[in-house]
Design a protein around this motif. Structure first.
Motif, mmCIF file in Angstrom:
data_model
loop_
_atom_site.group_PDB
_atom_site.id
_atom_site.type_symbol
_atom_site.label_atom_id
_atom_site.label_comp_id
_atom_site.label_asym_id
_atom_site.label_seq_id
_atom_site.Cartn_x
_atom_site.Cartn_y
_atom_site.Cartn_z
ATOM 1 N N PRO A 51 -54.030 -12.593 -6.940
ATOM 2 C CA PRO A 51 -54.144 -13.994 -6.540
ATOM 3 C C PRO A 51 -55.622 -13.751 -5.816
ATOM 4 O O PRO A 51 -56.170 -15.178 -4.737
ATOM 5 N N THR A 52 -54.528 -14.126 -4.203
ATOM 6 C CA THR A 52 -55.236 -14.265 -2.798
ATOM 7 C C THR A 52 -55.888 -13.212 -2.302
ATOM 8 O O THR A 52 -57.276 -13.727 -1.631
ATOM 9 N N LEU A 53 -56.270 -11.814 -2.667
ATOM 10 C CA LEU A 53 -57.860 -11.062 -2.983
ATOM 11 C C LEU A 53 -59.045 -11.800 -3.338
ATOM 12 O O LEU A 53 -59.988 -12.278 -3.316
ATOM 13 N N SER A 54 -58.030 -12.750 -4.637
ATOM 14 C CA SER A 54 -59.815 -13.292 -5.459
ATOM 15 C C SER A 54 -59.805 -14.596 -4.675
ATOM 16 O O SER A 54 -60.894 -14.797 -4.684
ATOM 17 N N ALA A 55 -59.422 -15.548 -3.981
ATOM 18 C CA ALA A 55 -59.173 -16.020 -3.180
ATOM 19 C C ALA A 55 -60.143 -16.060 -1.855
ATOM 20 O O ALA A 55 -61.642 -16.396 -1.308
ATOM 21 N N ARG A 56 -59.627 -15.140 -1.246
ATOM 22 C CA ARG A 56 -60.065 -14.536 -0.115
ATOM 23 C C ARG A 56 -62.111 -13.521 -0.233
ATOM 24 O O ARG A 56 -62.937 -14.427 0.491
ATOM 25 N N LEU A 57 -62.084 -13.430 -1.425
ATOM 26 C CA LEU A 57 -63.425 -12.432 -1.877
ATOM 27 C C LEU A 57 -64.221 -13.720 -1.959
ATOM 28 O O LEU A 57 -65.004 -13.651 -1.738
ATOM 29 N N LYS A 58 -63.928 -14.706 -2.748
ATOM 30 C CA LYS A 58 -64.262 -16.062 -3.849
ATOM 31 C C LYS A 58 -65.052 -16.959 -1.474
ATOM 32 O O LYS A 58 -65.822 -17.074 -1.495
ATOM 33 N N THR A 59 -63.989 -17.069 -1.048
ATOM 34 C CA THR A 59 -64.648 -17.782 0.330
ATOM 35 C C THR A 59 -65.327 -16.547 0.728
ATOM 36 O O THR A 59 -66.338 -17.774 1.411
ATOM 37 N N LEU A 60 -65.626 -15.565 1.386
ATOM 38 C CA LEU A 60 -66.212 -14.891 1.824
ATOM 39 C C LEU A 60 -67.484 -14.714 1.292
ATOM 40 O O LEU A 60 -68.723 -14.153 1.884
ATOM 41 N N VAL A 61 -67.587 -14.772 0.006
ATOM 42 C CA VAL A 61 -68.617 -14.471 -0.748
ATOM 43 C C VAL A 61 -69.572 -16.485 -0.533
ATOM 44 O O VAL A 61 -70.702 -16.207 -0.596
ATOM 45 N N ASP A 62 -68.728 -17.181 -0.860
ATOM 46 C CA ASP A 62 -69.089 -18.768 -1.031
ATOM 47 C C ASP A 62 -69.554 -18.829 0.631
ATOM 48 O O ASP A 62 -70.882 -19.825 0.914
ATOM 49 N N ALA A 63 -69.655 -17.948 1.588
ATOM 50 C CA ALA A 63 -69.480 -18.409 2.736
ATOM 51 C C ALA A 63 -71.334 -17.215 3.362
ATOM 52 O O ALA A 63 -71.170 -17.317 4.889
ATOM 53 N N GLY A 64 -71.295 -16.633 2.379
ATOM 54 C CA GLY A 64 -72.404 -15.939 2.777
ATOM 55 C C GLY A 64 -71.940 -14.737 3.867
ATOM 56 O O GLY A 64 -72.949 -13.891 4.727
ATOM 57 N N VAL A 65 -70.728 -13.720 4.044
ATOM 58 C CA VAL A 65 -70.117 -12.978 4.909
ATOM 59 C C VAL A 65 -69.888 -12.024 3.502
ATOM 60 O O VAL A 65 -70.898 -10.258 4.384
ATOM 61 N N LEU A 66 -70.270 -12.102 2.202
ATOM 62 C CA LEU A 66 -70.080 -10.959 1.319
ATOM 63 C C LEU A 66 -71.241 -11.413 0.343
ATOM 64 O O LEU A 66 -71.291 -12.488 0.108
ATOM 65 N N ASP A 67 -71.883 -10.557 -0.368
ATOM 66 C CA ASP A 67 -72.579 -10.856 -2.019
ATOM 67 C C ASP A 67 -71.714 -10.182 -2.928
ATOM 68 O O ASP A 67 -71.353 -9.125 -2.577
ATOM 69 N N ARG A 68 -71.627 -10.639 -3.155
ATOM 70 C CA ARG A 68 -71.058 -10.156 -5.234
ATOM 71 C C ARG A 68 -72.302 -9.810 -5.616
ATOM 72 O O ARG A 68 -73.282 -10.508 -6.402
ATOM 73 N N VAL A 69 -72.078 -8.177 -6.161
ATOM 74 C CA VAL A 69 -73.595 -7.571 -6.743
ATOM 75 C C VAL A 69 -73.034 -7.179 -8.286
ATOM 76 O O VAL A 69 -72.325 -6.647 -8.539
ATOM 77 N N ASP A 70 -73.493 -7.575 -9.645
ATOM 78 C CA ASP A 70 -73.460 -7.279 -10.708
ATOM 79 C C ASP A 70 -73.870 -5.841 -11.539
ATOM 80 O O ASP A 70 -75.298 -6.182 -10.842
ATOM 81 N N PRO A 71 -73.937 -5.544 -12.081
ATOM 82 C CA PRO A 71 -73.148 -5.849 -13.699
ATOM 83 C C PRO A 71 -71.743 -5.326 -12.604
ATOM 84 O O PRO A 71 -70.907 -5.597 -13.218
ATOM 85 N N VAL A 72 -71.558 -4.294 -12.676
ATOM 86 C CA VAL A 72 -70.145 -3.312 -12.167
ATOM 87 C C VAL A 72 -69.934 -4.461 -11.145
ATOM 88 O O VAL A 72 -70.804 -4.083 -9.893
#
Length: 145
Positions: A51-72
């Motif tokens: 749950p901590t990992l999910s929350a931190r990744l979401k924060t970093l994506v929302d802030a534009g520090v990471l991009d989440r790239v799909d499909p995997v």
């Protein structure tokens, strides 16, 4: 000298720490700098609660520090994320110097251009001179209130 006491509530250091100053966020960034991209790899390498990992990744994506790239789903550093590399490496070097045990630092960075163990320092982008507490003067910037 100009009164810069406002810097304690409106400064860029405080805003940056609000985003990446938490332990897990910095460790996620460290892993991303060294090639980790997938959720499971972050979870395994860091032994972080999911749950901590999910929350931190979401924060970093929302802030534009990471991009989440799909499909995997993969998490890729953005330019803003890559720009944090120097800060993280400098923090790592400080830890190596002041907190490493008797065996020395656990990780070293070898510079591909010269083949030597990399050492960092903060330098002026104009003249190349080292930046230290004794040779800079804070002054109001364009965002000064």
């Amino acid at each position: 000298m100009t009164d810069l006491s406002h810097r304690f509530t409106h400064d860029s250091v405080g805003r940056a720490l609000d985003l990446v100053g938490e332990r897990w966020s910095l460790l996620i960034l460290r892993e991303a700098f060294f090639g980790v991209r997938r959720y499971g790899e972050f979870a395994r390498n860091l032994s972080i609660p999911r749950p901590t990992l999910s929350a931190r990744l979401k924060t970093l994506v929302d802030a534009g520090v990471l991009d989440r790239v799909d499909p995997v789903p993969e998490y890729v550093l953005t330019r803003a994320g890559r720009d944090l590399f120097g800060a993280v490496v400098t923090l790592m070097q400080w830890g190596d110097e002041h907190l490493a045990g008797p065996a020395g630092p656990p990780i070293r960075l070898r510079h591909k251009d010269c083949g030597e163990i990399a050492g960092t320092y903060v330098a002026c982008g104009h003249c190349g001179g080292a930046i230290a507490t004794g040779n800079v003067t804070p002054e109001p910037g364009p965002g000064f209130r």
